[in-house]
Design a protein around this motif. Structure first.
Motif, PDB file in Angstrom:
ATOM      1  N   ALA A 151       0.958  -1.843   0.231  1.00 36.81           N
ATOM      2  CA  ALA A 151       0.328   0.046  -0.117  1.00 36.81           C
ATOM      3  C   ALA A 151       0.560   1.366   0.115  1.00 36.81           C
ATOM      4  N   ILE A 152       2.045   1.221   0.477  1.00 31.52           N
ATOM      5  CA  ILE A 152       2.555   2.342   0.464  1.00 31.52           C
ATOM      6  C   ILE A 152       3.321   2.540  -0.241  1.00 31.52           C
ATOM      7  N   MET A 153       4.153   1.448  -1.786  1.00 37.28           N
ATOM      8  CA  MET A 153       4.596   1.722  -2.612  1.00 37.28           C
ATOM      9  C   MET A 153       3.891   3.093  -3.545  1.00 37.28           C
ATOM     10  N   PRO A 154       3.042   2.085  -3.508  1.00 36.63           N
ATOM     11  CA  PRO A 154       2.920   3.412  -5.026  1.00 36.63           C
ATOM     12  C   PRO A 154       2.541   4.797  -4.864  1.00 36.63           C
ATOM     13  N   LEU A 155       2.524   5.295  -3.114  1.00 41.26           N
ATOM     14  CA  LEU A 155       2.491   6.277  -2.930  1.00 41.26           C
ATOM     15  C   LEU A 155       4.162   6.752  -2.737  1.00 41.26           C
ATOM     16  N   ILE A 156       5.246   6.489  -3.279  1.00 42.92           N
ATOM     17  CA  ILE A 156       6.340   6.068  -2.686  1.00 42.92           C
ATOM     18  C   ILE A 156       6.429   6.152  -4.699  1.00 42.92           C
ATOM     19  N   ALA A 157       6.043   5.145  -5.398  1.00 41.72           N
ATOM     20  CA  ALA A 157       6.571   5.848  -6.522  1.00 41.72           C
ATOM     21  C   ALA A 157       5.815   7.120  -7.150  1.00 41.72           C
ATOM     22  N   ALA A 158       4.710   8.138  -6.721  1.00 41.34           N
ATOM     23  CA  ALA A 158       4.051   8.857  -6.937  1.00 41.34           C
ATOM     24  C   ALA A 158       4.611  10.265  -6.366  1.00 41.34           C
ATOM     25  N   GLY A 159       6.094  10.026  -6.055  1.00 39.57           N
ATOM     26  CA  GLY A 159       6.786  11.173  -5.020  1.00 39.57           C
ATOM     27  C   GLY A 159       6.850  11.389  -3.805  1.00 39.57           C
ATOM     28  N   HIS A 160       5.601  10.906  -3.285  1.00 44.94           N
ATOM     29  CA  HIS A 160       5.828  11.413  -2.119  1.00 44.94           C
ATOM     30  C   HIS A 160       7.024  10.560  -1.167  1.00 44.94           C
ATOM     31  N   ARG A 161       7.812  11.123  -0.276  1.00 44.83           N
ATOM     32  CA  ARG A 161       9.415  11.159   1.192  1.00 44.83           C
ATOM     33  C   ARG A 161       8.582  10.667   2.277  1.00 44.83           C
ATOM     34  N   VAL A 162       7.666  11.729   2.607  1.00 45.33           N
ATOM     35  CA  VAL A 162       7.781  12.215   3.661  1.00 45.33           C
ATOM     36  C   VAL A 162       6.687  11.482   4.515  1.00 45.33           C
ATOM     37  N   PHE A 163       7.112  10.147   5.600  1.00 46.00           N
ATOM     38  CA  PHE A 163       5.737   9.224   5.778  1.00 46.00           C
ATOM     39  C   PHE A 163       5.674   9.360   7.147  1.00 46.00           C
ATOM     40  N   GLY A 164       4.852   9.193   8.213  1.00 46.26           N
ATOM     41  CA  GLY A 164       4.939   8.922   9.638  1.00 46.26           C
ATOM     42  C   GLY A 164       4.291   7.566  10.244  1.00 46.26           C
ATOM     43  N   GLU A 165       4.528   6.945  11.133  1.00 46.62           N
ATOM     44  CA  GLU A 165       4.150   5.946  12.071  1.00 46.62           C
ATOM     45  C   GLU A 165       4.197   5.727  13.378  1.00 46.62           C
ATOM     46  N   ASN A 166       2.999   5.495  13.909  1.00 41.63           N
ATOM     47  CA  ASN A 166       2.672   5.627  14.867  1.00 41.63           C
ATOM     48  C   ASN A 166       3.531   4.552  16.495  1.00 41.63           C
ATOM     49  N   ARG A 167       3.931   3.581  15.900  1.00 41.22           N
ATOM     50  CA  ARG A 167       4.405   2.241  16.277  1.00 41.22           C
ATOM     51  C   ARG A 167       6.299   2.578  16.251  1.00 41.22           C
ATOM     52  N   VAL A 168       7.053   1.997  17.007  1.00 45.83           N
ATOM     53  CA  VAL A 168       7.938   1.574  17.053  1.00 45.83           C
ATOM     54  C   VAL A 168       8.401   0.624  16.457  1.00 45.83           C
ATOM     55  N   GLN A 169       7.395  -0.598  16.764  1.00 42.49           N
ATOM     56  CA  GLN A 169       8.208  -2.216  16.364  1.00 42.49           C
ATOM     57  C   GLN A 169       7.819  -1.501  15.202  1.00 42.49           C
ATOM     58  N   GLU A 170       6.128  -1.296  14.922  1.00 40.67           N
ATOM     59  CA  GLU A 170       5.328  -1.485  13.478  1.00 40.67           C
ATOM     60  C   GLU A 170       6.218  -0.893  12.595  1.00 40.67           C
ATOM     61  N   ALA A 171       7.379  -0.075  12.926  1.00 37.91           N
ATOM     62  CA  ALA A 171       7.815   1.086  12.117  1.00 37.91           C
ATOM     63  C   ALA A 171       9.365   0.723  11.731  1.00 37.91           C
ATOM     64  N   GLN A 172       9.987  -0.465  12.378  1.00 42.72           N
ATOM     65  CA  GLN A 172      11.036  -1.223  12.786  1.00 42.72           C
ATOM     66  C   GLN A 172      10.957  -2.150  11.158  1.00 42.72           C
ATOM     67  N   ALA A 173       9.868  -2.422  11.351  1.00 46.62           N
ATOM     68  CA  ALA A 173       9.763  -4.147  10.578  1.00 46.62           C
ATOM     69  C   ALA A 173       9.008  -3.531   8.715  1.00 46.62           C
ATOM     70  N   LYS A 174       8.938  -2.547   9.209  1.00 46.27           N
ATOM     71  CA  LYS A 174       8.194  -2.113   7.403  1.00 46.27           C
ATOM     72  C   LYS A 174       9.434  -1.570   7.054  1.00 46.27           C
ATOM     73  N   TRP A 175       9.684  -0.473   7.412  1.00 44.74           N
ATOM     74  CA  TRP A 175      10.939   0.545   6.960  1.00 44.74           C
ATOM     75  C   TRP A 175      12.366   0.338   6.138  1.00 44.74           C
ATOM     76  N   PRO A 176      12.909  -0.171   7.301  1.00 39.94           N
ATOM     77  CA  PRO A 176      14.183  -0.287   6.342  1.00 39.94           C
ATOM     78  C   PRO A 176      14.389  -0.989   5.702  1.00 39.94           C
ATOM     79  N   ALA A 177      13.435  -1.976   4.691  1.00 41.50           N
ATOM     80  CA  ALA A 177      13.014  -2.666   3.766  1.00 41.50           C
ATOM     81  C   ALA A 177      13.195  -1.611   2.201  1.00 41.50           C
ATOM     82  N   LEU A 178      11.981  -0.859   2.862  1.00 43.97           N
ATOM     83  CA  LEU A 178      11.271   0.240   2.189  1.00 43.97           C
ATOM     84  C   LEU A 178      12.360   1.045   1.541  1.00 43.97           C
ATOM     85  N   ARG A 179      13.589   1.268   2.543  1.00 45.13           N
ATOM     86  CA  ARG A 179      14.155   2.770   2.650  1.00 45.13           C
ATOM     87  C   ARG A 179      15.056   2.001   1.600  1.00 45.13           C
TER      88      ARG A 179
END
Ligand SMILES: *Cc1c(COP(=O)(O)O)cnc(C)c1O
Length: 242
Positions: free
Chosen positions: A62-90
């Motif tokens: 769900a996040i990739m299309p927004l990155i593909a559309a050029g968006h670069r600023v994202f927010g998460e509300n849980r550290v653990q959830e962000a740790q699971a998702k964002w290193p690979a996306l980055r």
């Protein structure tokens, strides 16, 4: 028809990705138009407002299309959830800025400092101490917004209004770069008076950053001075209820 069986599986995912991209591009354009409108009303540049796409509960597809559309600023509300998702996306897309917008436990301060570029939930002395220590240890200073419990709600996170000056002082002593103030107004009430109050508090403290406004009220927030709006639903659609 045999060809369908052969190429169907090949084209179906591509078409899904294509339609998701156009849907998210349309939503992004709509939110951007709202930002332009609200900034224009008050004689501000739309570029003064940072749109933080709140991707909590949404997975990489769900996040990739927004990155593909050029968006670069994202927010998460849980550290653990962000740790699971964002290193690979980055890894896939360098240059993404990640904001933490939820409550932060002091024992997760080091993890938060390692992963996030901005932290919006600094709301108590013990957390200021933990963040200061974590930033020292990591040799990395992360801009933080002081979250204010603007509606004086018992169950809600955020620093009490009367205690904000003392917390700002502590943050300064801990060498935490304070970017500004952040709030989530009471649900189901007209948010404008709360946004106006937060803006006044920021002015009185000589702070320029204002993190306020979500999907339902970001235009109002911008008209009252928001520099950062946190928008989830209007970009990603609904979240599964918890
Ligand atoms: C979830 C969340 C948002 C985004 O809310 P939407 O109504 O989906 O735009 C903004 N700020 C915080 C602190 C949140 O937890």
């Amino acid at each position: 028809m045999r060809w369908r069986a052969v190429i169907g599986p090949l084209i179906a995912p591509a078409m899904t990705a294509q339609s998701e991209l156009s849907q998210v591009t349309a939503r992004l354009a709509e939110v951007q138009a709202g930002i332009d409108r609200a900034a224009g009303f008050t004689g501000r540049a739309a570029s003064d407002v940072t749109l933080i796409a709140i991707s909590k509960t949404h997975e990489a597809p769900a996040i990739m299309p927004l990155i593909a559309a050029g968006h670069r600023v994202f927010g998460e509300n849980r550290v653990q959830e962000a740790q699971a998702k964002w290193p690979a996306l980055r890894e896939e897309m360098p240059g993404v800025a990640l904001h933490l917008v939820g409550q932060l436990q002091s024992n997760k301060a080091a993890d938060a400092v390692a992963l996030f570029d901005v932290i919006h939930g600094l709301d108590r002395p013990s957390l200021a101490a933990a963040l200061g220590k974590a930033m020292d240890a990591a040799d990395r200073r992360i801009p933080c917004f002081v979250q204010v419990n603007i509606g004086a709600e018992e169950q809600k996170g955020g620093c009490a209004i009367a205690e904000v000056p003392a917390l700002l002082k502590l943050a300064k002593e801990a060498d935490i770069p304070v970017a500004g103030l952040m709030c989530v107004p009471p649900a189901d009430l007209e948010p404008a008076p709360y946004f106006a109050l937060l803006a006044k508090m920021a002015r009185d403290s000589g702070l320029t950053g204002l993190s306020m406004g979500m999907s339902g009220d970001y235009e109002t927030a911008i008209m009252l001075g928001a520099t950062h709006v946190r928008v989830g639903t209007a970009l990603f659609g609904g979240r599964p209820s918890l």
